[in-house]
Design a protein around this motif. Structure first.
Motif, PDB file in Angstrom:
ATOM      1  N   PRO A   1     -10.974  10.976   1.521  1.00  0.00           N
ATOM      2  CA  PRO A   1     -10.017  10.623   2.570  1.00  0.00           C
ATOM      3  C   PRO A   1      -9.497  11.901   3.221  1.00  0.00           C
ATOM      4  O   PRO A   1      -9.973  12.992   2.917  1.00  0.00           O
TER       5      PRO A   1
ATOM      6  N   TYR B   1     -16.116   9.817  -2.142  1.00  0.00           N
ATOM      7  CA  TYR B   1     -14.981   9.359  -1.341  1.00  0.00           C
ATOM      8  C   TYR B   1     -14.101  10.556  -0.997  1.00  0.00           C
ATOM      9  O   TYR B   1     -13.599  11.236  -1.885  1.00  0.00           O
TER      10      TYR B   1
ATOM     11  N   ASP C   1     -11.922  13.507   7.277  1.00  0.00           N
ATOM     12  CA  ASP C   1     -11.420  12.186   6.914  1.00  0.00           C
ATOM     13  C   ASP C   1     -12.586  11.208   6.903  1.00  0.00           C
ATOM     14  O   ASP C   1     -12.882  10.551   7.903  1.00  0.00           O
ATOM     15  N   ARG C   2     -13.277  11.151   5.763  1.00  0.00           N
ATOM     16  CA  ARG C   2     -14.504  10.341   5.644  1.00  0.00           C
ATOM     17  C   ARG C   2     -15.411  10.622   6.833  1.00  0.00           C
ATOM     18  O   ARG C   2     -15.987   9.724   7.451  1.00  0.00           O
TER      19      ARG C   2
ATOM     20  N   PRO D   1     -12.327   3.535  -5.136  1.00  0.00           N
ATOM     21  CA  PRO D   1     -11.096   4.333  -5.003  1.00  0.00           C
ATOM     22  C   PRO D   1      -9.984   3.528  -4.357  1.00  0.00           C
ATOM     23  O   PRO D   1     -10.231   2.570  -3.609  1.00  0.00           O
ATOM     24  N   ILE D   2      -8.741   3.910  -4.644  1.00  0.00           N
ATOM     25  CA  ILE D   2      -7.576   3.331  -3.985  1.00  0.00           C
ATOM     26  C   ILE D   2      -7.238   4.239  -2.811  1.00  0.00           C
ATOM     27  O   ILE D   2      -6.915   5.417  -2.998  1.00  0.00           O
ATOM     28  N   ARG D   3      -7.303   3.694  -1.632  1.00  0.00           N
ATOM     29  CA  ARG D   3      -7.108   4.491  -0.428  1.00  0.00           C
ATOM     30  C   ARG D   3      -5.678   5.016  -0.351  1.00  0.00           C
ATOM     31  O   ARG D   3      -4.727   4.258  -0.516  1.00  0.00           O
ATOM     32  N   PRO D   4      -5.496   6.318  -0.103  1.00  0.00           N
ATOM     33  CA  PRO D   4      -4.140   6.842   0.073  1.00  0.00           C
ATOM     34  C   PRO D   4      -3.464   6.196   1.278  1.00  0.00           C
ATOM     35  O   PRO D   4      -4.135   5.740   2.212  1.00  0.00           O
ATOM     36  N   TYR D   5      -2.129   6.169   1.253  1.00  0.00           N
ATOM     37  CA  TYR D   5      -1.382   5.587   2.368  1.00  0.00           C
ATOM     38  C   TYR D   5      -1.746   6.278   3.674  1.00  0.00           C
ATOM     39  O   TYR D   5      -1.927   5.631   4.702  1.00  0.00           O
ATOM     40  N   ASP D   6      -1.864   7.607   3.664  1.00  0.00           N
ATOM     41  CA  ASP D   6      -2.330   8.341   4.843  1.00  0.00           C
ATOM     42  C   ASP D   6      -3.278   9.425   4.357  1.00  0.00           C
ATOM     43  O   ASP D   6      -4.316   9.107   3.790  1.00  0.00           O
TER      44      ASP D   6
ATOM     45  N   GLN E   1       0.810  -1.226   0.000  1.00  0.00           N
ATOM     46  CA  GLN E   1       0.000   0.000   0.000  1.00  0.00           C
ATOM     47  C   GLN E   1       0.839   1.271   0.000  1.00  0.00           C
ATOM     48  O   GLN E   1       0.305   2.367  -0.114  1.00  0.00           O
TER      49      GLN E   1
ATOM     50  N   GLY F   1     -18.525   4.113  -2.851  1.00  0.00           N
ATOM     51  CA  GLY F   1     -17.219   4.735  -3.010  1.00  0.00           C
ATOM     52  C   GLY F   1     -16.961   5.251  -4.405  1.00  0.00           C
ATOM     53  O   GLY F   1     -16.204   6.202  -4.599  1.00  0.00           O
TER      54      GLY F   1
END
Length: 918
Positions: free
Chosen positions: A810, A808, A837-838, A535-540, A291, A804
């Motif tokens: 994040p 979405y 954050d969501r 979506p591809i969740r960001p690392y943070d 990730q 999502g």
């Protein structure tokens, strides 16, 4: 003859080295076991004692880099050849000169690079339950200090290695807890509290803010003192079915980086992967195999990218209790992400230690081989940054590319197909790969628009309302090694006048990427698994611009800024101007827009001094008294608070008195709760933790006036009656009988059957509850007339959360509107950024009697920094409200108003609710 002479010369040296190696105690001799033995962990007291023994070597220098939050010494062991150790001062100077790149020509830089040594940072133990980190550090130190093979000697001659313990407090807690069990088979790491005093796992989320002492200690070494070319941050846990994840990393990377950062990570990552393959150590995965990306700033590994340093992260498996590499069938197929898969097997702690030492040696060997290249390249990246900040420059953000495509499409509608094809905007049968091209004119039209240029400088005026918070922001930059200038006299820039004491942060400096990142909005690309997919969740986080989070007033200057400015010495922290308190006849006034005003108010109330608020605007009023005068004078000087005198008592006043404050926490430790306690201490509030069992026992109003529930405390009404775990300890909580008595009351979760009725009773009896993030679920448990604004009917007519693919958001910064007449919002502007954050967003029922809207999203485009897909769904959604419940009040704040101790601009939304007002 030559070989014989060489042997005669080197044998005494090797004998001396080997003799020294024999006098250095091995880890087994010191700790009583080998590093990596099953069921064995060393604590920090033992580790620090071993560091001191290693420090007797002429290959080392032990440095105390500062104290931890619990009062331990944090050590860095510098390892190199004896000759290099004697000349550390010179090599540090060379590293600083090349990293800053200031005033050097390419030829001078090459000469300095030839003279210098590679500087490599290797740390361990940051996340203390990831026990491989601290233990590989011990083993690596021992091997570097005692080994005499050719590779080690070459490394020592060409590298200066900074081996740093990242979390002493955590190692002490985790190791002592694990080793307390006499039966090795019962040993576990399910620790009772966070392994960093306040923030646990978030100690790796603090490296552009540097709130924690450990972060400050580390950042000073990285960005002010040594400025290494490579830093390597050891972590756990590897993706299932692999041994470790490492560089290179997946996209996206941050657009402000120099491209050399990206290609250099690839090069070092290849050396690490190759080393393991040569040694027959499979299971390394990279890029899409994990990730981890390089988008986000703020981590120990990611913040260096914004300083032209090659940041490395590995996440490896392994524990002193043996485990199993599980079967993940798709990982057995070799590919670019995992070229050498590992098969399922039992895995021992020592294997992880051996892998880690191999990886360290791969990095150190690479640095020794490419020493002059690394030193020159960090100069080159710095030089490129200085050049970009000295001229007109445009960064290719996704929003600008989207604008090109939008303008092109609009023009296509006005032209016939033949004309468009003639311009190359559409591919024909023989277009040979030009199907996606558009006319070059759009490049100049958008990406050379003068209004879209990067800033040359940022000016922080000294006359802004909350200048002490602006100073805190500047200190975060200074601790990051940023060059800051101060104006000793008033000046003009961009047609605007600025007072003396204002600060200037120019972008023509080596660490320009970090400067840009702290002032400019992040523009995260739309990143989906496939078109129309999830979506591809960001690392943070996706967006975090610190100047926005802190509410700093600054001007973005597009042209060169000249003046007789004073450069703040690198690393020299600033203090807000000391304020004096003028004599007053009747009383004193303090501006409610200043965050540090809460420190003064709390100090006054604790001393028994009367404090009032003026209903029109919320300014603080303190009647004249000797005790008040003394406290005001001290705090005005210490915290930069402007106190003005008044000769007239305000007509209407509301008296303040302190509240008895509780903060929800759980076994293992809630990270948001830990941040909350730290924040309370910083602003001189008195608070204590409360656990679910104490809530279930009732009688809350007799003990507390207000209870704060950070995100993660209150479960969703539609989910199992257990809140998600937010602590740094991911192990299953132990049974009560296996715990010391002092921790048994910490077990348990907020439960709809037993906890919620007690919270309702607390409110009805006049108590107040502040909920943040997902803990606003309490409003649904209490059946208040509110509902989620992020729902829609599915094909069966049932209300469901937005998919999502439609919505979405994040971690990002959104701009919200606030009711400035509300007591709850005293000191806040009409419009302010919030960390989202969501986060929950609400709709209030038309019959929501007594519920007051505090904050909302007035537009369909509230995004200011980050990524917000489907943000149009937020329009008119309520972000915060207050609701009466019996004699008490429930405050619901969807956004993270105290996020990681960073979001200074929204701290008031919590602090205003922590006083009784009569």
């Amino acid at each position: 003859m030559r070989n014989k002479f060489y042997c005669l010369l080197t044998l005494p040296l090797l004998s001396a080295v080997m003799a020294w190696g024999q006098t250095v105690p091995s880890p087994k001799e010191h700790f009583g076991f080998n590093i990596g033995d099953d069921y064995k962990l060393a604590n920090y007291t033992q580790t620090a004692a071993y560091f001191k023994k290693l420090a007797a070597s002429d290959r080392t220098q032990l440095v105390d880099i500062g104290m931890t939050e619990e009062g331990r010494h944090q050590y860095m062991l510098i390892v190199s050849s004896p000759e290099n150790i004697k000349n550390l001062k010179r090599y540090k100077e060379l590293s600083q000169q090349l990293a800053h790149a200031k005033g050097l020509t390419d030829e001078q830089a090459r000469s300095l690079a030839a003279e210098g040594k590679s500087v490599i940072w290797i740390d361990g133990g940051l996340h203390a339950t990831e026990v491989v980190g601290a233990h590989q550090l011990i083993e690596t130190m021992y091997q570097l200090v005692t080994r005499t093979d050719a590779e080690t000697m070459n490394i020592l001659n060409n590298d200066i290695i900074l081996l740093t313990h990242a979390n002493p407090d955590g190692q002490e807690l985790v190791s002592d807890w694990y080793m307390r069990e006499a039966d090795p088979k019962k040993r576990a790491s399910n620790i009772p509290r966070l392994y960093e005093k306040y923030v646990g796992h978030d100690n790796n989320r603090d490296f552009y803010m540097m709130n924690m002492k450990e972060s400050q200690n580390i950042s000073r070494q990285l960005y002010v003192e040594w400025l290494p070319q490579i830093m390597y941050n050891h972590h756990q846990r590897g993706p299932a079915g692999s041994v470790l994840a490492g560089p290179p990393y997946r996209d996206p990377f941050n657009y402000v980086f120099d491209p050399l950062i990206v290609t250099s990570i690839d090069a070092v990552g290849a050396a690490m992967n190759n080393r393991l393959n040569v040694e027959g150590k499979p299971g390394y995965t990279q890029r899409a195999g994990s990730q981890f990306s390089t988008w986000w700033n703020g981590g120990l590994r990611t913040a260096p990218y914004f300083h032209n340093m090659i940041g490395l992260l590995t996440e490896i498996i392994g524990n002193p209790t043996p485990e199993t590499v599980p079967l993940v069938p798709e990982r057995l197929i070799p590919n670019g992400a995992t070229p050498n898969p590992i098969v399922p097997q039992v895995w021992h702690f020592r294997q992880s230690i051996d892998y880690s030492v191999s990886l360290n040696y791969a990095v150190l060997d690479y640095a020794a081989r490419y020493r002059t290249e690394l030193l020159y390249n960090i100069y080159k990246m710095g030089r490129n940054s200085i050049d970009r900040g000295s001229r007109d420059n445009w960064t290719f953000y996704p929003k600008y590319i989207d604008s090109i495509q939008a303008v092109s499409k609009a023009d296509k509608k006005k032209k016939d197909t033949a004309a468009a094809a003639a311009e190359g905007e559409e591919g024909g049968e023989f277009s040979f790969g030009r199907e996606d091209t558009i006319a070059n004119k759009y490049y100049s039209m958008i990406l050379k628009d003068p209004k879209l240029r990067d800033a040359r400088a940022y000016i922080i005026p000294a006359d802004q309302p909350d200048f002490p918070t602006a100073i805190r922001f500047l200190n975060a930059l200074i601790l990051s090694g940023i060059e800051v200038q101060k104006a000793p006299a008033a000046f003009t820039a961009g047609g605007k006048s600025y007072p003396a004491g204002s600060y200037i942060v120019r972008t023509d400096q080596a660490f320009r990427p970090h400067v840009i990142d702290m002032f400019e909005p992040q523009d995260h690309p739309n990143d989906f698994q496939y078109p129309g997919g999830p979506p591809i969740r960001p690392y943070d986080a996706a967006g975090w611009t610190l100047a926005f989070q802190m509410g700093i007033k600054f001007d973005r200057i597009l042209d060169a800024v000249d003046g007789q400015f004073q450069q703040v010495p690198y690393g020299e922290l600033q203090s807000p101007p000391k304020q004096s308190v003028a004599a007053a006849k009747v009383g004193y006034l303090i501006d409610p827009r200043i965050n540090n005003a809460f420190i003064v108010v709390n100090d006054l109330l604790k001393a028994g001094v009367k404090v009032y608020r003026i209903p029109a605007g919320g300014a603080y009023y303190i009647p004249v008294a000797a005790k008040a005068q003394a406290i005001l004078e001290k705090d005005a000087a210490d915290f930069g608070i402007t106190v003005t005198g008044t000769d007239q008592k305000p007509a209407a006043l509301t008296a303040l008195s302190p509240m008895k404050i509780a903060i929800w926490n759980n076994y293992g430790g809630s990270i948001p709760a830990g941040w909350m306690l730290w924040l309370m201490e910083q602003y001189h509030f008195s608070a204590e933790f409360i656990y679910s069992k104490a809530i279930d026992a009732g009688g809350l109003k007799k003990k507390y006036d207000v209870i704060i529930f950070p995100t993660g405390a209150i479960p969703d009404t539609g989910k199992p009656k257990r809140a998600p775990r937010m602590g740094g300890n991911e192990s299953k909580p132990p049974k009560p009988e296996d715990l010391p008595a002092q921790y048994r009351g910490w077990l348990g979760k907020i439960n709809a059957d037993t906890s919620i009725p007690q919270l309702k009773k607390f409110l009805e009896e006049g108590g107040e509850i502040v909920t943040i993030g997902t803990s606003t679920n309490l409003a649904y448990h209490l059946k208040l007339p509110v509902q989620s604004a992020l729902m829609e009917k599915n094909s069966k007519g049932v209300m469901k959360p937005l998919a999502g693919s439609k919505y979405y958001i994040p971690g990002s910064l959104l701009t919200a509107s606030l009711d400035t007449t509300a007591v709850e919002n005293y000191g806040m502007p009409a419009s302010n950024d919030v960390y989202f954050d969501r986060s929950p967003v609400f709709k209030l029922s038309g019959e929501a009697g007594g519920i007051k809207k505090l904050m909302w999203f007035p537009t369909d485009k509230p995004l200011h920094s980050g990524w917000a897909w489907g943000q149009q769904y937020l329009k008119d959604g309520v972000a915060a409200f207050v609701a009466p419940v019996g004699k008490g009040k429930l405050y619901a704040f969807g956004p993270e108003i105290t996020f990681r101790g960073q979001s200074h601009s929204t701290f008031k939304l919590l602090f205003n609710q922590l006083y009784k007002q009569n």
